[in-house]
Structure formats: C-alpha cells, structure tokens
Scaffold this active site. Structure first.
Site, PDB file in Angstrom:
ATOM      1  N   ASN A  24      -1.745   4.219   1.719  1.00 18.92           N
ATOM      2  CA  ASN A  24      -2.851   4.635   1.584  1.00 18.92           C
ATOM      3  C   ASN A  24      -3.973   3.311   1.587  1.00 18.92           C
ATOM      4  O   ASN A  24      -5.188   3.420   1.975  1.00 18.92           O
ATOM      5  CB  ASN A  24      -3.572   5.729   0.668  1.00 18.92           C
ATOM      6  CG  ASN A  24      -3.097   4.993  -0.833  1.00 18.92           C
ATOM      7  OD1 ASN A  24      -1.861   4.801  -1.212  1.00 18.92           O
ATOM      8  ND2 ASN A  24      -4.335   4.867  -1.651  1.00 18.92           N
ATOM      9  N   THR A  25      -3.435   2.168   1.515  1.00 20.17           N
ATOM     10  CA  THR A  25      -4.350   0.926   1.282  1.00 20.17           C
ATOM     11  C   THR A  25      -3.700  -0.163   1.521  1.00 20.17           C
ATOM     12  O   THR A  25      -2.241  -0.267   1.312  1.00 20.17           O
ATOM     13  CB  THR A  25      -5.097   0.878  -0.199  1.00 20.17           C
ATOM     14  OG1 THR A  25      -5.962  -0.202  -0.224  1.00 20.17           O
ATOM     15  CG2 THR A  25      -4.040   0.640  -1.354  1.00 20.17           C
ATOM     16  N   GLY A  26      -4.303  -1.491   1.703  1.00 25.93           N
ATOM     17  CA  GLY A  26      -3.520  -2.777   1.602  1.00 25.93           C
ATOM     18  C   GLY A  26      -2.500  -2.981   2.582  1.00 25.93           C
ATOM     19  O   GLY A  26      -2.466  -2.464   3.784  1.00 25.93           O
ATOM     20  N   TYR A 172       6.902  -8.868 -13.825  1.00 20.07           N
ATOM     21  CA  TYR A 172       6.782  -8.730 -12.296  1.00 20.07           C
ATOM     22  C   TYR A 172       7.772  -9.433 -11.622  1.00 20.07           C
ATOM     23  O   TYR A 172       8.445  -9.064 -10.521  1.00 20.07           O
ATOM     24  CB  TYR A 172       5.179  -9.176 -11.933  1.00 20.07           C
ATOM     25  CG  TYR A 172       5.147  -9.260 -10.386  1.00 20.07           C
ATOM     26  CD1 TYR A 172       4.654  -8.143  -9.742  1.00 20.07           C
ATOM     27  CD2 TYR A 172       4.793 -10.362  -9.664  1.00 20.07           C
ATOM     28  CE1 TYR A 172       4.597  -7.852  -8.580  1.00 20.07           C
ATOM     29  CE2 TYR A 172       4.775 -10.345  -8.360  1.00 20.07           C
ATOM     30  CZ  TYR A 172       4.603  -9.184  -7.602  1.00 20.07           C
ATOM     31  OH  TYR A 172       4.243  -8.877  -6.303  1.00 20.07           O
TER      32      TYR A 172
END
Length: 318
Positions: A24-26, A172
């Site tokens: 939905n983004t990026g 991460y």
C-alpha cells in the site's frame, strides 16, 4: 546485462498472478504498480485493507486487496487460505513488507517484532502458498533484504527473540540476514524441482517510511543525508522488479542498486555477506523457523519435489 535496467525492461506480464506484501506504500506500492502496468493480476497483501484499497485505486490494471498481518500467524494462515480459495496458480510472491529499528515489541505470537514480521511471517506465508507456485513454470519467490544484513550480522540462536537484551539495529540486521538465508536455503530445496526459483533483492537507501523508527542518533544524520544519498521508492523497487521479471535472472541471485556501495542506481547482481552464505546456519535457521511457525517444508534438498504442510502447534522451540 543492461547497466540501465528500468521498468521499460519488464516483459509483458499478462497471464501472471502476483502477490506483493506491504504494497500500500513505498517499495511495495511501486513494485505492485509496475507489475500491474505490465499486465499482471496483482494482489496487494496488506495489514490495513482501507489503505490497500486506496493504493489499488491509484493503480492501473487488475489490482485487488488481501488482508494480511505478518505479526500474526493466525492472520498469515487466514490470508493464505483466502488466496488459495481464489487462485489456481501463483507466478510471483514478493515478500516485501517489513519493519525497521522498532522499539522492543513482540508479535501476537511472542516473536521479536522485526524477526517475526520480516522473516517468520514471510517464511510461513511462503510455505503456505508454495504449492500454488510449484506447477507454474517460471514462478518466483522474491524476498526483500537490506544492506542492513551486514550490520552486526548474526543469527542469535541462543536468543532469537532478543529477550536477554535488545538492540534495534542488531535485531533488524538479524531479520534481514534471515531473509537472505531463507532465500538461499529455499532455492537449494527448489533446485531439483525445475519450475519455481527463489531470489532476493535490496533497495539501497530509499526515501520511504521504513526508517521512521530509527534511534535518535541515526534519525538526524539520515534526515540530513537523505536528500543527497537516497533514491525515490520507484528506483528502490527496481532491484525487486528485476529479480521478479528479468528472463535472465536465476534462482539464488541477489539484486541491488548498481551505484557505489549499492546505495542507489539501476539494479544489478550484487553479493551478500559471507555470513549469509553459511549453509549450516541457513539450515539451522530453517529448522528453527519451522518449529517457531509450525509451517513445514518436509522435502529434503535432494528430493525431486517440495511439498508443504502446516501444523497447528507453532512455537515449540521459542
């Protein structure tokens, strides 16, 4: 291979079905948009369905939305079941969604958030959808990693969930290293099947929302440097798109930006860290991931097929 690979190099995608997580983004949005523009039927697998619908409305082509929350194995199973009920084949699975540098949090299943979302959620989703891909010639699983897989790179088998101590950056790095190890071990298991392949990609430094949780010590330098070193999300998505669509791409390959230090530029083949290539660690991580998610890939790398099976008792070795 072209040094200036762009979306213009994407072959016609009509007849192909693609699932893109976090679309939905990026980067995920740009990946899905490009595939749809070239004719693929694209499913945006997103946590927020409303935002997914808004993103789909901005795209051209056959684009639909599927609810998927990678922080919940129940949601992963529900999404996989829904996709299996509506699809008879899957050509592309793009494991794109992710979180970065989050404060210490756990998923609904008790996994450290970055490891659980970036690696375990995608591991489970892939296992539950793979039999839709195995009969499809040219099908691909593309998992998005990061140059962050080199930072404090290790798989902490003695504390996979960072319960003893927590480092946003270390967690991460572990999750992104796991993405690569998963890709390489999956490709090893798929190699004798002859249809589906697994590849990885990374976007370099891209202007997206992903770094919004960066520690203050990193956030300020990133803010200053971003206009100079970062590329936009459309460029950042190119390595993923090349891994997904380039006819010359091969299983086990890793694509990233071609500029200096792989920060930005047009996509090319790149080399991951020596740690990511350690086969014994890849296999140990695979076994741990099966135990944690309850999703089994029972075939050995030497067998001529790879069958998937899910169980209902995840977390045995957490």
């Amino acid at each position: 291979m072209s040094e200036k690979w762009t979306t213009a190099n994407i072959p016609d995608q009509h007849g192909r079905v693609a699932v893109v997580t976090g679309a939905n983004t990026g980067l995920g949005y740009e990946t899905a948009k490009a595939l749809a523009e070239r004719g693929a039927s694209v499913i945006l697998a997103v946590r927020n369905v409303e935002k997914g619908e808004q993103a789909a409305a901005r795209m051209t082509g056959d684009v639909t939305v599927q609810a998927l929350d990678l922080t919940s194995l129940d949601s992963v199973r529900s999404a996989a079941a829904a996709l299996r009920s509506r699809l008879d084949r899957l050509d592309l699975l793009i494991n794109n969604a992710g979180v970065m540098y989050t404060p210490k949090q756990n998923t609904r299943d008790g996994f450290e958030l970055q490891f659980g979302t970036n690696h375990l959620g995608h591991f489970a989703l892939t296992g539950l959808l793979l039999d839709l891909m195995l009969p499809v010639p040219g099908s691909r699983v593309v998992t998005v990693s990061s140059t962050g897989h080199r930072i404090r790179a290790d798989i902490h088998f003695d504390d996979l969930q960072w319960e003893k101590s927590y480092s946003r950056v270390g967690a991460y790095g572990q999750s992104k290293l796991a993405n690569l190890m998963f890709t390489y071990e999956l490709q090893r298991r798929l190699a004798t099947h002859g249809t589906t392949v697994a590849l990885a990609a990374h976007p370099g430094v891209s202007s997206t929302e992903l770094a919004r949780n960066a520690p203050a010590a990193l956030r300020l330098p990133l803010t200053w440097l971003a206009p100079v070193i970062a590329q936009d999300a459309a460029m950042g998505a190119l390595p993923t798109l090349r891994a997904a669509t380039d006819p010359a791409a091969l299983g086990g390959q890793y694509y990233g930006p071609g500029g200096r230090y792989e920060v930005k530029g047009h996509p090319r083949l790149v080399i991951s860290s020596p740690e990511s290539l350690e086969v014994a660690v890849q296999q140990r991580l695979w076994a741990a991931s099966e135990d944690l998610t309850g999703v089994r890939f029972p075939a050995s790398p030497e067998q001529g097929h790879l069958r998937t099976m899910s169980t209902t008792t995840p977390g045995a070795s957490r």
